[in-house]
Design an enzyme around this catalytic site. Structure first.
Site, PDB file in Angstrom:
ATOM      1  N   CYS A  13      34.584 -11.005 -11.834  1.00  0.00           N
ATOM      2  CA  CYS A  13      34.007 -10.075 -12.803  1.00  0.00           C
ATOM      3  C   CYS A  13      33.854  -8.674 -12.228  1.00  0.00           C
ATOM      4  O   CYS A  13      34.095  -7.673 -12.921  1.00  0.00           O
ATOM      5  CB  CYS A  13      32.631 -10.568 -13.260  1.00  0.00           C
ATOM      6  SG  CYS A  13      32.566 -12.288 -13.783  1.00  0.00           S
ATOM      7  N   ASP A  14      33.418  -8.581 -10.971  1.00  0.00           N
ATOM      8  CA  ASP A  14      32.952  -7.302 -10.443  1.00  0.00           C
ATOM      9  C   ASP A  14      33.747  -6.764  -9.266  1.00  0.00           C
ATOM     10  O   ASP A  14      33.460  -5.658  -8.789  1.00  0.00           O
ATOM     11  CB  ASP A  14      31.480  -7.437 -10.017  1.00  0.00           C
ATOM     12  CG  ASP A  14      30.582  -7.825 -11.178  1.00  0.00           C
ATOM     13  OD1 ASP A  14      30.870  -7.409 -12.316  1.00  0.00           O
ATOM     14  OD2 ASP A  14      29.594  -8.550 -10.962  1.00  0.00           O
ATOM     15  N   CYS A  60      29.807 -12.973  -9.135  1.00  0.00           N
ATOM     16  CA  CYS A  60      31.144 -13.220  -9.694  1.00  0.00           C
ATOM     17  C   CYS A  60      32.127 -12.172  -9.199  1.00  0.00           C
ATOM     18  O   CYS A  60      32.140 -11.044  -9.704  1.00  0.00           O
ATOM     19  CB  CYS A  60      31.086 -13.240 -11.220  1.00  0.00           C
ATOM     20  SG  CYS A  60      32.684 -13.523 -12.005  1.00  0.00           S
TER      21      CYS A  60
END
Length: 309
Positions: free
Chosen positions: A139-140, A136
């Site tokens: 997300c990261d 992701c």
């Protein structure tokens, strides 16, 4: 906790969608029975630091967030069964859910079984989630500011994530096992014209290279001649798709071509009284906060459905 023979509402799954649905259903006095599934807490339990969930300015560990949401649901009266559904019968009411050694019926069902990211199938891959391997970018990506990363994939999602990563990373290398992309022409053009993105064609990752701190690079195999090479990088993003966990519902609910449950904007499935929330019906966003939002909607719609009955 044991399973009641009949429940007003059963919720399948305990990721952000399932647990939010549990909180809302419990507060509505529906006394939901929540089935944890094979991965209690869902995909977030493999995330060490979540920085984009509202209300946590310093970030929060994925396991801690899921534990807090479960305790919140329990506080309002939700009951949890640590197991997995093996079969469902949605052909008649009440709906029946079968487990290994028992079954339970319910007047309304909320499906929040999530989706499973496809993996490369390499040794140690799962252990490196959160330590240099991610599925992701949204997300990261922030953790790779001014670093070099690689991303595997050739579809729209891979191109979208590669472009997103250029906001943070110094360089993004797209690795694709063929010599052309599957992504739509507009998405291809955006990626190909981005100066921070390079492409390695006809290449597959054969090994993830690490040191005690995490990922240091990857070993590549040329898919045309088998030759091997090495690419140094600080992170590896895998963007080869997700498989929705909908095996239980094939032939009973309407699914799209990719296997995701088709729902209305109110999270209603093709069977009245059966609702779906989170990644099992969302092939596009796949974020904890959007999953939680659909979990809220599904629970509120289940409450309205039961009132009408």
């Amino acid at each position: 906790m044991g399973i009641s023979e009949h429940c007003r509402t059963i919720i399948l799954g305990t990721g952000p969608a399932g647990l939010t649905a549990a909180i809302y259903a419990a507060r509505a006095q529906l006394a939901p029975l929540v089935i944890t599934g094979t991965q209690p807490g869902g995909q977030l339990t493999g995330t060490t630091e979540i920085e984009n969930f509202p209300g946590f300015p310093d970030g929060i560990d994925g396991n801690e967030l899921m534990d807090r949401m479960r305790r919140q649901a329990e506080r309002f009266g939700a009951c949890f069964f640590d197991g997995d559904a093996e079969r469902v019968d949605l052909g008649s009411r009440p709906f029946r859910i079968f487990f290994a050694d028992r079954s339970a019926t319910c007047d309304s069902l909320i499906i929040a079984t999530g989706a499973t990211p496809r993996q490369l199938g390499l040794p140690g891959e799962l252990d490196l989630y959160g330590r240099g391997v991610s599925v992701c970018a949204t997300c990261d990506g922030f953790f790779y500011r001014d670093k070099e990363v690689a991303i595997v994939g050739g579809g729209d999602t891979a191109m979208e994530e590669a472009i997103f990563l250029t906001r943070f990373a110094r360089k993004v290398t797209v690795i694709h096992r063929r010599d052309s992309l599957r992504a739509s022409p507009p998405m291809q053009q955006r990626a190909l014209e981005n100066d921070k993105i390079e492409f390695l064609w006809n290449a597959a990752v054969s090994e993830i290279l690490t040191d005690p701190a995490g990922v240091t690079g990857i070993r590549l195999r040329d898919t045309t001649n088998g030759e091997e090479s090495q690419l140094d990088c600080d992170g590896l993003f895998v963007a080869i798709g997700h498989d929705p966990n909908t095996g239980l519902f094939k032939g009973q609910l309407d699914l799209n071509e990719e296997g995701f449950i088709i729902t209305s904007k109110e999270c209603q499935t093709s069977i009245p009284g059966v609702f779906a929330a989170g990644d099992v019906q969302d092939a596009h966003f796949r974020q904890a906060i959007t999953a939680a939002g659909t979990g809220c909607k599904a629970a509120m719609q289940a409450e309205r459905y039961l009132e009408e009955q």
